[in-house]
Design a protein around this motif. Structure first.
Motif, short mmCIF file in Angstrom:
data_model
loop_
_atom_site.label_atom_id
_atom_site.label_comp_id
_atom_site.label_asym_id
_atom_site.label_seq_id
_atom_site.Cartn_x
_atom_site.Cartn_y
_atom_site.Cartn_z
N LEU A 8 0.87 -1.27 0.08
CA LEU A 8 -0.12 0.10 -0.17
C LEU A 8 0.87 1.29 -0.09
O LEU A 8 1.81 1.22 0.65
N ARG A 9 0.53 2.40 -0.85
CA ARG A 9 1.06 3.44 -0.59
C ARG A 9 0.11 4.56 -0.55
O ARG A 9 -1.01 4.35 -0.44
N PHE A 10 0.44 5.73 0.52
CA PHE A 10 -0.33 6.61 0.86
C PHE A 10 0.61 8.00 1.31
O PHE A 10 1.63 7.63 1.28
N TRP A 11 -0.16 8.83 1.49
CA TRP A 11 0.48 10.12 1.97
C TRP A 11 -0.01 10.46 3.39
O TRP A 11 -0.94 9.96 3.88
N LEU A 12 1.01 10.98 3.87
CA LEU A 12 0.75 11.33 5.54
C LEU A 12 0.88 12.75 5.59
O LEU A 12 1.53 13.51 4.75
N ARG A 13 -0.14 13.40 6.60
CA ARG A 13 0.29 14.86 6.87
C ARG A 13 1.40 15.04 7.78
O ARG A 13 1.57 14.47 8.77
N CYS A 14 2.40 15.76 7.27
CA CYS A 14 3.46 16.36 7.90
C CYS A 14 3.65 17.96 7.93
O CYS A 14 2.87 18.77 7.25
N TRP A 15 4.30 18.35 8.98
CA TRP A 15 4.81 19.64 9.30
C TRP A 15 6.03 19.80 9.58
O TRP A 15 6.72 18.81 10.10
N ASP A 16 6.54 20.86 9.05
CA ASP A 16 8.13 21.26 9.34
C ASP A 16 8.13 22.57 9.38
O ASP A 16 7.07 23.48 8.86
N SER A 17 9.04 23.23 9.88
CA SER A 17 9.52 24.69 10.12
C SER A 17 10.84 25.21 10.10
O SER A 17 11.50 24.36 10.37
N MET A 18 11.13 26.34 9.89
CA MET A 18 12.47 26.98 9.87
C MET A 18 12.28 28.35 10.56
O MET A 18 11.42 29.04 10.10
N ALA A 51 0.53 9.99 11.57
CA ALA A 51 0.50 8.49 10.77
C ALA A 51 -1.02 7.79 11.10
O ALA A 51 -1.36 7.17 10.27
N ASP A 52 -1.68 8.82 11.78
CA ASP A 52 -3.11 8.43 11.88
C ASP A 52 -4.24 8.92 11.03
O ASP A 52 -5.18 8.86 10.96
N GLU A 53 -3.47 9.60 10.21
CA GLU A 53 -4.14 10.55 9.09
C GLU A 53 -3.64 10.16 7.58
O GLU A 53 -3.27 11.02 7.00
N ARG A 54 -3.87 9.05 7.19
CA ARG A 54 -3.38 8.32 6.02
C ARG A 54 -4.25 8.76 5.15
O ARG A 54 -5.44 8.52 5.13
N ARG A 55 -3.73 9.40 4.01
CA ARG A 55 -4.44 9.87 2.74
C ARG A 55 -4.27 9.30 1.39
O ARG A 55 -2.97 8.83 1.26
N ASP A 56 -5.04 9.20 0.63
CA ASP A 56 -4.94 8.91 -1.01
C ASP A 56 -4.30 7.48 -0.91
O ASP A 56 -3.16 7.29 -1.87
N GLY A 57 -5.00 6.53 -0.39
CA GLY A 57 -4.05 5.21 -0.26
C GLY A 57 -4.16 4.55 -1.53
O GLY A 57 -5.45 4.90 -2.33
N LEU A 58 -3.56 3.87 -2.13
CA LEU A 58 -3.46 3.13 -3.38
C LEU A 58 -2.68 1.83 -3.36
O LEU A 58 -1.52 1.67 -2.78
N ILE A 59 -3.48 0.78 -3.48
CA ILE A 59 -2.66 -0.67 -3.66
C ILE A 59 -1.63 -0.42 -4.63
O ILE A 59 -2.10 -0.81 -6.03
N SER A 60 -0.33 -0.51 -4.45
CA SER A 60 0.76 -0.38 -5.64
C SER A 60 0.84 -1.54 -6.22
O SER A 60 0.89 -1.68 -7.39
N TYR A 61 0.71 -2.86 -5.62
CA TYR A 61 1.02 -3.98 -6.09
C TYR A 61 0.30 -5.24 -5.47
O TYR A 61 0.61 -5.09 -3.99
N ILE A 62 0.18 -6.19 -5.73
CA ILE A 62 -0.17 -7.58 -5.27
C ILE A 62 0.86 -8.77 -5.94
O ILE A 62 0.81 -8.85 -6.96
N ASP A 63 1.36 -9.19 -4.77
CA ASP A 63 2.49 -10.19 -5.19
C ASP A 63 2.22 -11.51 -4.74
O ASP A 63 1.80 -11.76 -3.56
#
Length: 140
Positions: A8-18, A51-63
């Protein structure tokens, strides 16, 4: 029984600052795009990852894994419950992809369709989507 690997591939919400030094609010706003580019190119971990807000999941592959080895049997499979990162933008793109220009009879009708799509696109917030537990997300 045969074993299968589901990737499974997905996006996580992340924040960073400088932290930056600027002479004024206007200078800080002008410097922010360069800071953002630097942060996007960084290879370290961001300050915060939800990590509890996974988004836009897609099953990349099944082997399939068997005596013959590991062989891909499927790839790029969408599934219900994948929580789109930007659901309004995804819906607009889907409608655009289904648009049949040959079905449009007049230039006025085409102009009306394009005007409505443009107005809808302008209403899509380019910011972070609401958390799935928020009131706004539950109203969708």
């Amino acid at each position: 029984m045969t074993k299968y690997v589901v990737k499974l591939r997905f996006w996580l919400r992340c924040w960073d600052s400088m932290t930056i030094d600027a002479g004024s609010d206007a200078d800080a706003i002008a410097m922010a795009p360069q800071v953002a580019r630097e942060l996007m190119l960084a290879t370290g971990f961001p300050e915060s990852v939800e990590a509890d807000e996974r988004r836009d999941g897609l099953i990349s592959y099944i082997d399939r894994v068997d005596a013959e080895g590991r062989n891909e049997i499927a790839e790029a499979i969408e599934f219900d419950g994948a929580h789109r990162l930007f659901p309004e933008a995804a819906a607009l793109i889907s409608r655009l992809a289904q648009l049949q220009v040959d079905d449009v009879r007049t230039a006025g009708e085409l102009q009306r369709i394009l005007t409505n799509l443009i107005l809808e696109a302008r209403d899509i917030a380019p910011d972070v989507p609401p958390r799935s537990g928020s009131l706004e997300a539950s109203e969708r």
